[in-house]
Design an enzyme around this catalytic site. Structure first.
Site, PDB file in Angstrom:
ATOM      1  N   ASP A  12       8.229  -3.968   3.873  1.00 28.62           N
ATOM      2  CA  ASP A  12       7.889  -3.568   2.512  1.00 28.62           C
ATOM      3  C   ASP A  12       8.072  -2.073   2.261  1.00 28.62           C
ATOM      4  O   ASP A  12       8.023  -1.625   1.130  1.00 28.62           O
ATOM      5  CB  ASP A  12       6.478  -4.012   2.147  1.00 28.62           C
ATOM      6  CG  ASP A  12       5.403  -3.476   3.082  1.00 28.62           C
ATOM      7  OD1 ASP A  12       5.735  -2.773   4.061  1.00 28.62           O
ATOM      8  OD2 ASP A  12       4.223  -3.772   2.833  1.00 28.62           O
ATOM      9  N   MET A  63       4.660   6.499  -2.096  1.00 27.32           N
ATOM     10  CA  MET A  63       6.075   6.484  -2.473  1.00 27.32           C
ATOM     11  C   MET A  63       6.284   6.780  -3.950  1.00 27.32           C
ATOM     12  O   MET A  63       7.264   7.435  -4.317  1.00 27.32           O
ATOM     13  CB  MET A  63       6.719   5.153  -2.101  1.00 27.32           C
ATOM     14  CG  MET A  63       6.803   4.900  -0.601  1.00 27.32           C
ATOM     15  SD  MET A  63       7.633   6.202   0.328  1.00 27.32           S
ATOM     16  CE  MET A  63       9.289   6.035  -0.273  1.00 27.32           C
ATOM     17  N   PHE A 108       0.828  -1.207   0.000  1.00 27.60           N
ATOM     18  CA  PHE A 108       0.000   0.000   0.000  1.00 27.60           C
ATOM     19  C   PHE A 108       0.865   1.261   0.000  1.00 27.60           C
ATOM     20  O   PHE A 108       0.431   2.327  -0.429  1.00 27.60           O
ATOM     21  CB  PHE A 108      -0.989   0.001   1.178  1.00 27.60           C
ATOM     22  CG  PHE A 108      -0.363   0.304   2.507  1.00 27.60           C
ATOM     23  CD1 PHE A 108      -0.292   1.604   2.976  1.00 27.60           C
ATOM     24  CD2 PHE A 108       0.137  -0.711   3.307  1.00 27.60           C
ATOM     25  CE1 PHE A 108       0.277   1.892   4.208  1.00 27.60           C
ATOM     26  CE2 PHE A 108       0.708  -0.439   4.539  1.00 27.60           C
ATOM     27  CZ  PHE A 108       0.779   0.868   4.988  1.00 27.60           C
ATOM     28  N   LYS A 109       2.112   1.126   0.442  1.00 30.59           N
ATOM     29  CA  LYS A 109       3.018   2.276   0.494  1.00 30.59           C
ATOM     30  C   LYS A 109       3.344   2.811  -0.895  1.00 30.59           C
ATOM     31  O   LYS A 109       3.783   3.950  -1.036  1.00 30.59           O
ATOM     32  CB  LYS A 109       4.284   1.899   1.241  1.00 30.59           C
ATOM     33  CG  LYS A 109       3.994   1.626   2.706  1.00 30.59           C
ATOM     34  CD  LYS A 109       5.035   0.708   3.293  1.00 30.59           C
ATOM     35  CE  LYS A 109       4.716   0.515   4.753  1.00 30.59           C
ATOM     36  NZ  LYS A 109       4.471  -0.835   5.135  1.00 30.59           N
ATOM     37  N   ASP A 110       3.144   2.009  -1.925  1.00 34.45           N
ATOM     38  CA  ASP A 110       3.361   2.480  -3.292  1.00 34.45           C
ATOM     39  C   ASP A 110       2.490   3.695  -3.611  1.00 34.45           C
ATOM     40  O   ASP A 110       2.882   4.537  -4.418  1.00 34.45           O
ATOM     41  CB  ASP A 110       3.029   1.379  -4.306  1.00 34.45           C
ATOM     42  CG  ASP A 110       4.058   0.266  -4.339  1.00 34.45           C
ATOM     43  OD1 ASP A 110       5.251   0.552  -4.151  1.00 34.45           O
ATOM     44  OD2 ASP A 110       3.646  -0.885  -4.575  1.00 34.45           O
TER      45      ASP A 110
END
Length: 177
Positions: A144, A117, A112-114
């Protein structure tokens, strides 16, 4: 829009300055001096927007030191079918009556950090290019976050990024020229 530290430093800074700074000098996080108010009519109008256009509308409430056309272009460069596997970017699926689930793991590293980021990498590239500066990043992570951050910085025109994977999680700006 100006930002101040959570630890008491009231020196107001613009978004692009804090983007490259990280933590405030007093160790605090940066928060807006004031939060924009969004009217119900605006929220309703946003319902029909693409993810990239919605991201632009929300970000433009907080970022006023990047020209609107550039910020819009950054959002459209970031939130693409190529990067996220679907035009919806974060598709919503109905599980049953009144219950929906949103897919936040469609990015390049399936984390989910994509979502953040990928934009951060493009914002860094844009602002460093505008300033004619480079940035060294040292990362240490066991989760991740590291892979999402590494992937977001990959291929940018300001190479000087390095990363180490280990058992603790921390990211720091090592140096800026």
């Amino acid at each position: 829009m100006r930002y101040i530290s959570t630890r008491g430093d009231r020196t107001a800074k613009q978004f692009c300055d804090i983007l490259l700074e990280g933590l405030a000098p007093d160790g605090g996080l940066y928060l807006p001096e004031r939060y924009p108010q969004v009217q119900t009519e605006t929220l309703e109008a946003w319902r029909s927007l693409s993810y990239a256009d919605l991201a632009f509308e929300i970000l433009s409430l907080y970022i006023d030191d990047i020209p609107a056309s550039d910020l819009r272009a950054l959002c459209h460069k970031t939130y693409t079918k190529t990067a996220f596997g679907t035009d919806a970017i974060v598709p919503v699926r109905q599980l049953k009556e009144g219950i929906f689930i949103q897919a936040l793991s469609n990015g390049p590293t399936l984390a989910f950090k994509d979502m953040a980021m990928q934009l951060l990498g493009n914002l860094f590239e844009y602002e460093l290019g505008r300033r004619g500066e480079t940035l060294n990043i040292l990362g240490a992570t066991s989760g991740d976050t590291g892979s999402a951050a590494e992937y977001a910085m990959r291929g940018k025109t300001w190479p000087c990024s390095c990363s180490v994977t280990c058992s603790s999680t921390s990211w720091a700006v090592v140096g800026k020229r």
